[in-house]
Design a protein around this motif. Structure first.
Motif, PDB file in Angstrom:
ATOM      1  N   ASP A  46       0.841  -1.207   0.000  1.00 35.10           N
ATOM      2  CA  ASP A  46       0.000   0.000   0.000  1.00 35.10           C
ATOM      3  C   ASP A  46       0.874   1.254   0.000  1.00 35.10           C
ATOM      4  OD1 ASP A  46      -2.285  -1.625   0.192  1.00 35.10           O
ATOM      5  OD2 ASP A  46      -2.480  -1.328   2.358  1.00 35.10           O
ATOM      6  N   GLU A  51      -0.815   4.576  -1.697  1.00 34.12           N
ATOM      7  CA  GLU A  51      -2.251   4.541  -1.415  1.00 34.12           C
ATOM      8  C   GLU A  51      -2.560   4.509   0.077  1.00 34.12           C
ATOM      9  OE1 GLU A  51      -3.590   2.047  -5.405  1.00 34.12           O
ATOM     10  OE2 GLU A  51      -3.317   0.953  -3.532  1.00 34.12           O
ATOM     11  N   SER A  52      -1.530   4.375   0.898  1.00 34.42           N
ATOM     12  CA  SER A  52      -1.713   4.267   2.340  1.00 34.42           C
ATOM     13  C   SER A  52      -1.616   5.646   2.982  1.00 34.42           C
ATOM     14  CB  SER A  52      -0.637   3.343   2.923  1.00 34.42           C
ATOM     15  OG  SER A  52      -0.757   3.258   4.325  1.00 34.42           O
ATOM     16  N   VAL A  66      -6.571   3.123   3.311  1.00 33.48           N
ATOM     17  CA  VAL A  66      -6.063   3.095   1.946  1.00 33.48           C
ATOM     18  C   VAL A  66      -7.088   3.793   1.071  1.00 33.48           C
ATOM     19  CG1 VAL A  66      -5.609   1.585  -0.041  1.00 33.48           C
ATOM     20  CG2 VAL A  66      -4.695   1.019   2.208  1.00 33.48           C
ATOM     21  N   SER A  68      -7.538   4.322  -2.933  1.00 34.33           N
ATOM     22  CA  SER A  68      -6.994   3.845  -4.204  1.00 34.33           C
ATOM     23  C   SER A  68      -7.845   4.340  -5.373  1.00 34.33           C
ATOM     24  CB  SER A  68      -6.977   2.310  -4.202  1.00 34.33           C
ATOM     25  OG  SER A  68      -6.565   1.817  -5.442  1.00 34.33           O
TER      26      SER A  68
END
Length: 171
Positions: A46, A51-52, A66, A68
């Motif tokens: 991630d 995306e984290s 997360v 995304s």
């Protein structure tokens, strides 16, 4: 409170929050995150995929998620319903709040932050899936304007209830 993208040195704190969430699910008899998922490898991916995110309060990580913009293959086949939109969408995964910070509305703030990122990118909706027994998450989604859309199955065969929030303007 501040949001920022996670970095690798955050992994121990993120995993601590994930472990607390796993314990919470087990205590509530919710069969989610009980099979060693998410693990450090997942969190590391991630972070590498940028995306984290973590939420910081008093210089401490208090929540993680997360956000995304990759299409989810398991979202292609929705059963007993349909998505609100067919275009680009964001996805929220793995919302987890530290046990000492539950009840402060942090999950709500995470969703609002995800919406802000979507709007900045010109993405008109967010899709989320959760375990059918995770009633608190389903309530959170409904309170934040998400609509129930149907059932999706994960790659491992896990059944999930699917929700979407459309911001009302197709981009």
């Amino acid at each position: 409170m501040e949001f920022r993208k996670s970095v690798k040195s955050d992994i121990p704190e993120i995993m601590g929050i994930i472990k607390q969430a796993q314990d919470y699910f087990k205590e509530k008899n919710i069969d989610q995150w009980q099979n060693g998922y998410p693990n450090e490898e997942v969190i590391n991916n991630d972070i590498e995929n940028e995306e984290s995110y973590v939420m910081i309060k008093d210089d401490k990580i208090v929540a993680t998620t997360v956000i995304s913009f990759k299409e989810e293959s398991c979202y292609e086949n929705i059963i007993d319903g349909k998505w609100l939109t067919n275009g680009d969408y964001g996805v929220i995964h793995r919302i987890a709040v530290g046990k000492n910070y539950k009840g402060l509305g942090l999950s709500h703030k995470i969703i609002k932050y995800a919406e802000k990122i979507c709007l900045e990118k010109g993405v008109p909706s967010i899709k989320v899936d959760t375990h059918e027994d995770n009633i608190p998450m389903q309530g959170l989604l409904k309170k934040n304007g998400f609509e129930y859309c149907g059932i999706v199955y994960l790659e491992d065969g896990g059944k999930r209830v699917a929700f979407e929030k459309n911001f009302g303007t197709e981009v």
